[in-house]
Design a protein around this motif. Sequence first.
Motif, short mmCIF file in Angstrom:
data_model
loop_
_atom_site.label_atom_id
_atom_site.label_comp_id
_atom_site.label_asym_id
_atom_site.label_seq_id
_atom_site.Cartn_x
_atom_site.Cartn_y
_atom_site.Cartn_z
N THR A 47 0.83 -1.21 0.00
CA THR A 47 0.00 0.00 0.00
C THR A 47 0.86 1.25 0.00
N VAL A 48 1.87 1.26 0.85
CA VAL A 48 2.76 2.43 0.89
C VAL A 48 3.48 2.58 -0.44
N TRP A 49 3.94 1.49 -1.02
CA TRP A 49 4.61 1.55 -2.32
C TRP A 49 3.66 2.07 -3.40
N PHE A 50 2.42 1.59 -3.40
CA PHE A 50 1.44 2.03 -4.40
C PHE A 50 1.17 3.53 -4.27
N TRP A 51 0.94 4.00 -3.06
CA TRP A 51 0.64 5.42 -2.88
C TRP A 51 1.85 6.28 -3.20
N ARG A 52 3.05 5.77 -2.92
CA ARG A 52 4.25 6.54 -3.24
C ARG A 52 4.42 6.69 -4.75
N THR A 53 4.23 5.60 -5.50
CA THR A 53 4.38 5.70 -6.96
C THR A 53 3.25 6.53 -7.56
N ARG A 54 2.07 6.47 -6.97
CA ARG A 54 0.97 7.29 -7.46
C ARG A 54 1.25 8.77 -7.23
N ARG A 55 1.80 9.09 -6.06
CA ARG A 55 2.14 10.48 -5.77
C ARG A 55 3.25 10.97 -6.69
#
Length: 95
Positions: A47-55
Amino acid sequence: MGIGGGIFLIAMGAILAFAVNVDVSVVDLRTTGWVLMLAGVAVLVMTVWFWRTRRDRANPSVPEVSVLEETRMAHSHAVVDPEPPGSTLRPPPAP
């Protein structure tokens, strides 16, 4: 699943691994608890990885702007030619 789901899996796994003292012949509850905790950690990391790449995709890093340094003359009475030599803006000299 998100952050809440990951925390939920970690909490349920910890309860099964450390707090429940029931002997079930079909399933080992301690092993099940550890598997749930590892799955919760994996969900949190993804989840943290997904939100980081989305940001990063939403706000691409702005390339550093090169600063143009301006040289100022020390004497205020100095004349500065506003057009560089060879400029096409100045008419050619008369013959």
